[in-house]
Design a protein around this motif. Structure first.
Motif, PDB file in Angstrom:
ATOM      1  N   TYR A   1     -10.637   0.784   3.609  1.00 52.83           N
ATOM      2  CA  TYR A   1     -10.203  -0.152   2.569  1.00 52.83           C
ATOM      3  C   TYR A   1     -11.404  -0.674   1.783  1.00 52.83           C
ATOM      4  CZ  TYR A   1      -8.299  -4.127   0.145  1.00 52.83           C
ATOM      5  OH  TYR A   1      -7.955  -5.004  -0.840  1.00 52.83           O
TER       6      TYR A   1
ATOM      7  N   ARG B   1      -6.440   3.074   0.909  1.00 51.90           N
ATOM      8  CA  ARG B   1      -5.442   2.447   1.773  1.00 51.90           C
ATOM      9  C   ARG B   1      -4.339   3.455   2.042  1.00 51.90           C
ATOM     10  NH1 ARG B   1      -0.823  -0.739   2.306  1.00 51.90           N
ATOM     11  NH2 ARG B   1       0.180  -0.625   0.302  1.00 51.90           N
ATOM     12  N   PHE B   2      -3.894   3.502   3.288  1.00 51.43           N
ATOM     13  CA  PHE B   2      -2.790   4.375   3.658  1.00 51.43           C
ATOM     14  C   PHE B   2      -1.483   3.631   3.449  1.00 51.43           C
ATOM     15  CE2 PHE B   2      -6.319   6.242   5.893  1.00 51.43           C
ATOM     16  CZ  PHE B   2      -6.087   7.598   5.739  1.00 51.43           C
ATOM     17  N   LYS B   3      -0.508   4.329   2.902  1.00 55.09           N
ATOM     18  CA  LYS B   3       0.801   3.739   2.611  1.00 55.09           C
ATOM     19  C   LYS B   3       1.880   4.608   3.252  1.00 55.09           C
ATOM     20  CE  LYS B   3       3.665   1.251  -0.031  1.00 55.09           C
ATOM     21  NZ  LYS B   3       3.867  -0.116  -0.051  1.00 55.09           N
ATOM     22  N   PRO B   4       2.331   4.233   4.468  1.00 54.26           N
ATOM     23  CA  PRO B   4       3.399   5.011   5.109  1.00 54.26           C
ATOM     24  C   PRO B   4       4.756   4.663   4.505  1.00 54.26           C
ATOM     25  CG  PRO B   4       2.694   3.224   6.538  1.00 54.26           C
ATOM     26  CD  PRO B   4       1.826   3.169   5.318  1.00 54.26           C
ATOM     27  N   ALA B   5       5.645   5.642   4.515  1.00 56.53           N
ATOM     28  CA  ALA B   5       7.013   5.428   4.031  1.00 56.53           C
ATOM     29  C   ALA B   5       7.958   6.268   4.890  1.00 56.53           C
ATOM     30  CB  ALA B   5       7.125   5.826   2.565  1.00 56.53           C
TER      31      ALA B   5
ATOM     32  N   MET C   1       2.962   9.842   4.417  1.00 55.57           N
ATOM     33  CA  MET C   1       1.803   8.962   4.349  1.00 55.57           C
ATOM     34  C   MET C   1       1.046   9.299   3.069  1.00 55.57           C
ATOM     35  SD  MET C   1       0.093   6.637   6.253  1.00 55.57           S
ATOM     36  CE  MET C   1       0.457   6.979   7.954  1.00 55.57           C
TER      37      MET C   1
ATOM     38  N   GLU D   1      -3.630   5.548  -1.191  1.00 60.84           N
ATOM     39  CA  GLU D   1      -3.741   4.857  -2.476  1.00 60.84           C
ATOM     40  C   GLU D   1      -5.178   4.415  -2.693  1.00 60.84           C
ATOM     41  OE1 GLU D   1       0.648   2.733  -2.630  1.00 60.84           O
ATOM     42  OE2 GLU D   1      -1.071   1.515  -2.055  1.00 60.84           O
TER      43      GLU D   1
ATOM     44  N   VAL E   1      -7.641   1.656  -4.008  1.00 54.62           N
ATOM     45  CA  VAL E   1      -7.571   0.211  -4.175  1.00 54.62           C
ATOM     46  C   VAL E   1      -8.875  -0.277  -4.795  1.00 54.62           C
ATOM     47  CG1 VAL E   1      -5.962  -0.206  -2.278  1.00 54.62           C
ATOM     48  CG2 VAL E   1      -8.385  -0.182  -1.811  1.00 54.62           C
TER      49      VAL E   1
END
Length: 103
Positions: A78, A83-87, A95, A98, A100
């Protein structure tokens, strides 16, 4: 007799969850090391960017996996802009990574 492992850490522990955590930490450390190398940062530069001391950066780039938690490695990523964005949708876990802005 040939031993085969899909995760090298399976060879050192019988606990699949622990092996998975070790693999994740290893993967994160390699990515951070690759970013440091791509940016041509010295260990002192990397320390300033990652919020670590230079000896800790040395531990990281030299693969001392026991010195880092997943949380710490995610914080380092970070601090250098990722940044990792799991969904989870339709029974699929994805995953994304993103970019930042950090200040």
């Amino acid at each position: 007799m040939t031993l085969e492992y899909s995760n090298i850490f399976d060879a050192i522990t019988e606990d699949k969850a622990e092996a998975s955590e070790l693999q994740t930490r290893s993967d994160l450390m390699i990515v951070i090391r690759d970013i440091i190398n791509a940016k041509n940062w010295s260990q002192a530069d990397a320390a300033a960017q990652l919020g670590l001391t230079q000896p800790r950066v040395s531990d990281l780039v030299n693969g001392r996996i026991e010195k880092f938690s997943i949380d710490k490695l995610m914080t380092c990523l970070y601090r250098i802009g990722f940044r990792f964005k799991p969904a989870f949708a339709d029974n699929q876990l994805t995953m994304a990574v993103e970019a930042v802005t950090t200040n």
